[in-house]
Scaffold this active site. Structure first.
Site, PDB file in Angstrom:
ATOM      1  N   GLU A 298       0.834  -1.194   0.000  1.00 12.88           N
ATOM      2  CA  GLU A 298       0.000   0.000   0.000  1.00 12.88           C
ATOM      3  C   GLU A 298       0.873   1.249   0.000  1.00 12.88           C
ATOM      4  O   GLU A 298       1.931   1.282   0.624  1.00 12.88           O
ATOM      5  CB  GLU A 298      -0.927  -0.018   1.209  1.00 12.88           C
TER       6      GLU A 298
ATOM      7  N   CYS B 128       3.737   8.349   1.392  1.00 12.60           N
ATOM      8  CA  CYS B 128       4.179   7.420   2.410  1.00 12.60           C
ATOM      9  C   CYS B 128       4.385   6.087   1.696  1.00 12.60           C
ATOM     10  O   CYS B 128       3.428   5.521   1.162  1.00 12.60           O
ATOM     11  CB  CYS B 128       3.049   7.359   3.438  1.00 12.60           C
TER      12      CYS B 128
ATOM     13  N   CYS C 110       5.803  -6.954   7.793  1.00 10.69           N
ATOM     14  CA  CYS C 110       6.933  -6.526   8.626  1.00 10.69           C
ATOM     15  C   CYS C 110       7.203  -7.605   9.660  1.00 10.69           C
ATOM     16  O   CYS C 110       6.267  -8.185  10.220  1.00 10.69           O
ATOM     17  CB  CYS C 110       6.620  -5.202   9.320  1.00 10.69           C
TER      18      CYS C 110
ATOM     19  N   CYS D 129       5.793  -5.413  16.394  1.00  6.50           N
ATOM     20  CA  CYS D 129       5.325  -4.445  17.398  1.00  6.50           C
ATOM     21  C   CYS D 129       3.861  -4.740  17.727  1.00  6.50           C
ATOM     22  O   CYS D 129       3.049  -4.980  16.828  1.00  6.50           O
ATOM     23  CB  CYS D 129       5.487  -3.018  16.896  1.00  6.50           C
TER      24      CYS D 129
ATOM     25  N   CYS E  34       0.727  -2.674  16.092  1.00  6.90           N
ATOM     26  CA  CYS E  34       0.752  -2.323  14.674  1.00  6.90           C
ATOM     27  C   CYS E  34       0.132  -3.406  13.801  1.00  6.90           C
ATOM     28  O   CYS E  34       0.460  -4.578  13.911  1.00  6.90           O
ATOM     29  CB  CYS E  34       2.199  -2.081  14.259  1.00  6.90           C
TER      30      CYS E  34
ATOM     31  N   CYS F 229      -1.905   5.942  10.788  1.00  5.10           N
ATOM     32  CA  CYS F 229      -0.806   5.279  11.495  1.00  5.10           C
ATOM     33  C   CYS F 229      -1.132   3.876  11.909  1.00  5.10           C
ATOM     34  O   CYS F 229      -2.110   3.649  12.620  1.00  5.10           O
ATOM     35  CB  CYS F 229      -0.486   5.968  12.803  1.00  5.10           C
TER      36      CYS F 229
HETATM   37  N1  SAH Z   1       8.696   0.287  10.641  1.00  2.19           N
HETATM   38  C1  SAH Z   1       8.996   1.667  10.675  1.00  2.19           C
HETATM   39  C2  SAH Z   1       8.268   2.419   9.605  1.00  2.19           C
HETATM   40  C3  SAH Z   1       6.752   2.327   9.679  1.00  2.19           C
HETATM   41  S1  SAH Z   1       6.204   3.845  10.232  1.00  2.19           S
HETATM   42  C4  SAH Z   1       8.707   2.215  12.056  1.00  2.19           C
HETATM   43  O1  SAH Z   1       8.076   1.526  12.832  1.00  2.19           O
HETATM   44  O2  SAH Z   1       9.146   3.319  12.345  1.00  2.19           O
HETATM   45  C5  SAH Z   1       4.680   3.502  10.919  1.00  2.19           C
HETATM   46  C6  SAH Z   1       4.482   4.356  12.155  1.00  2.19           C
HETATM   47  O3  SAH Z   1       3.152   4.147  12.655  1.00  2.19           O
HETATM   48  C7  SAH Z   1       5.439   3.977  13.264  1.00  2.19           C
HETATM   49  O4  SAH Z   1       5.858   5.093  14.001  1.00  2.19           O
HETATM   50  C8  SAH Z   1       4.547   3.094  14.118  1.00  2.19           C
HETATM   51  O5  SAH Z   1       5.049   2.941  15.399  1.00  2.19           O
HETATM   52  C9  SAH Z   1       3.236   3.809  14.036  1.00  2.19           C
HETATM   53  N2  SAH Z   1       2.101   2.956  14.392  1.00  2.19           N
HETATM   54  C10 SAH Z   1       2.006   1.623  14.278  1.00  2.19           C
HETATM   55  N3  SAH Z   1       0.798   1.185  14.713  1.00  2.19           N
HETATM   56  C11 SAH Z   1       0.119   2.285  15.116  1.00  2.19           C
HETATM   57  C12 SAH Z   1      -1.211   2.499  15.639  1.00  2.19           C
HETATM   58  N4  SAH Z   1      -2.055   1.500  15.824  1.00  2.19           N
HETATM   59  N5  SAH Z   1      -1.560   3.774  15.917  1.00  2.19           N
HETATM   60  C13 SAH Z   1      -0.729   4.793  15.678  1.00  2.19           C
HETATM   61  N6  SAH Z   1       0.516   4.652  15.180  1.00  2.19           N
HETATM   62  C14 SAH Z   1       0.944   3.415  14.896  1.00  2.19           C
HETATM   63 FE1  SF4 Z   2       7.032  -3.006  11.666  1.00  4.02          FE
HETATM   64 FE2  SF4 Z   2       4.801  -1.810  12.468  1.00  4.02          FE
HETATM   65 FE3  SF4 Z   2       6.819  -2.153  14.180  1.00  4.02          FE
HETATM   66 FE4  SF4 Z   2       7.081  -0.380  12.180  1.00  4.02          FE
HETATM   67  S1  SF4 Z   2       5.621  -0.264  13.873  1.00  4.02           S
HETATM   68  S2  SF4 Z   2       8.571  -1.906  12.856  1.00  4.02           S
HETATM   69  S3  SF4 Z   2       5.899  -1.411  10.575  1.00  4.02           S
HETATM   70  S4  SF4 Z   2       5.627  -3.793  13.217  1.00  4.02           S
END
Ligand code: SAH
Ligand code: SF4
Length: 341
Positions: free
Chosen positions: A90, A103, A110, A114, A117, A332
């Site tokens: 996406e 973006c 991934c 986390c 996410c 996000c």
């Molecule tokens: N993997 C990299 C790049 C992805 S950026 C990273 O984690 O930095 C995606 C961003 O969205 C990251 O800052 C992540 O922590 C944030 N994110 C993930 N899940 C989210 C959620 N449910 N609500 C808000 N932000 C979220």
């Molecule tokens: Fe991967 Fe989501 Fe963690 Fe970023 S926030 S490193 S996309 S699992």
């Protein structure tokens, strides 16, 4: 077949030299691919016909196949793009006052796991090739050619860019090449969950912006939210940030997800301000965006404001990220989110 769009300009020049052709042919080809965005070698009219034929037998020009486009009420656009092997990524375009920020994804899924996410729940399917990364920008540029210019690129789509560093670096080279897509390095930001040695490498090999997904102020909480923290705890992460080779007048962006009752106390805000004290930084507070199947909630509005006030009172530039594209799951962690620029 050779994926010609995965080659940087230098690599294309080499490619031609190896075939006893002049290096400038490489530059010509590179311009056709990225400036003119052609889809066939036949259209490259300043290359000899015999050579064009040879290329079309040995190489292919990558193109992403859109199969779904969604438009949010706030103007955010999300495309689902199909890759050659059928997997889907996406890409999101976010309208700002006079330009778009896009973006882009660096992996399919991934592997960092986390807890908060959605992309993380997919697991890692595979890394994207340089062509697949750079073509997202080319695709969006073409799609929006009659609209505002695409000015900023954030690696905040699917995937952990630093887990695919070599391909991300090549893509950045293509994106910023004057004969390529000519994006300014200052307008590209790589976001990471904190793979410490790769942050050091990124700093040495590309002068682009850096965003760190911090999301907690103690190792105890960060270990729970982000498994990478067990390998590279907060002090190690922040110590490389302190020494990061920042371009002039730039600051590191710290992303801080706010989850009710988990990392949103006023003590957290104070700890955060202490942790970042020696780092040129700006802070983006991101209220948690709901993800199906997760119990987490965003804090109440007043609480978010208080958290921000503490950081502001300590002198930090702090914004509360209002998520765009929520209604189409483009925000996000539903994939990605608005980047303040
Ligand atoms: N993997 C990299 C790049 C992805 S950026 C990273 O984690 O930095 C995606 C961003 O969205 C990251 O800052 C992540 O922590 C944030 N994110 C993930 N899940 C989210 C959620 N449910 N609500 C808000 N932000 C979220
Ligand atoms: Fe991967 Fe989501 Fe963690 Fe970023 S926030 S490193 S996309 S699992």
């Amino acid at each position: 077949m050779i994926d010609i769009c995965s080659k940087t300009r230098k690599e294309l020049e080499e490619f031609f030299k190896e075939r006893n052709e002049a290096a400038f042919r490489g530059r010509q080809l590179f311009k056709w691919l990225w400036q003119k965005g052609v889809n066939s070698f036949n259209e490259m009219t300043d290359l000899p016909k015999s050579f064009r034929e040879e290329l079309s037998h040995s190489c292919f020009i990558y193109s992403l196949k859109p199969f779904k486009k969604e438009l949010s009420q706030d103007g955010t656009i999300k495309w689902a793009l199909r890759l050659k092997d059928g997997l889907v990524i996406e890409t999101v375009a976010i309208p700002e006052k006079d330009h778009f920020t896009i973006c882009i994804s660096s992996q399919v899924g991934c592997g960092m796991g986390c807890l908060f996410c959605k992309t993380g729940t997919m697991g890692l399917k595979r890394n994207l090739e340089p062509s697949e990364i750079a073509c997202q920008a080319l695709f969006v540029k073409k799609e929006l050619s009659k609209s505002l210019p695409v000015r900023n690129i954030v690696f905040m789509g699917m995937g952990e860019p630093l887990a695919n560093l070599e391909n991300v670096l090549k893509a950045i080279e293509i994106l910023t090449d004057d004969l390529g897509l000519s994006f300014s390095k200052r307008r590209i930001t790589v976001s990471t969950s904190g793979i410490v040695p790769k942050i050091v490498e990124l700093g040495k090999r590309a002068d682009v912006g850096l965003a760190i997904s911090l999301h907690a102020t103690t190792d105890k909480i960060r270990n729970k939210l982000m498994p990478i923290n067990k390998k590279y705890p907060i002090n190690k992460l922040l110590s490389v940030c302190k020494n990061y080779n920042l371009p002039k007048r730039r600051r590191i962006t710290f992303e801080y997800l706010l989850i009710k009752g988990i990392n949103d106390s006023l003590d957290d805000a104070k700890r955060l301000s202490r942790l970042l004290a020696e780092i040129p930084s700006k802070i983006n507070l991101i209220p948690f965006n709901p993800v199906d199947g997760l119990e987490f909630r965003a804090p109440d509005f007043e609480n978010i404001m208080e958290f921000q006030e503490i950081l502001k009172s300590k002198g930090y530039t702090t914004i509360i990220r209002k998520s765009k594209g929520r209604d189409i799951s483009a925000a996000c962690g539903q994939l990605c989110y608005e980047m303040e620029t």
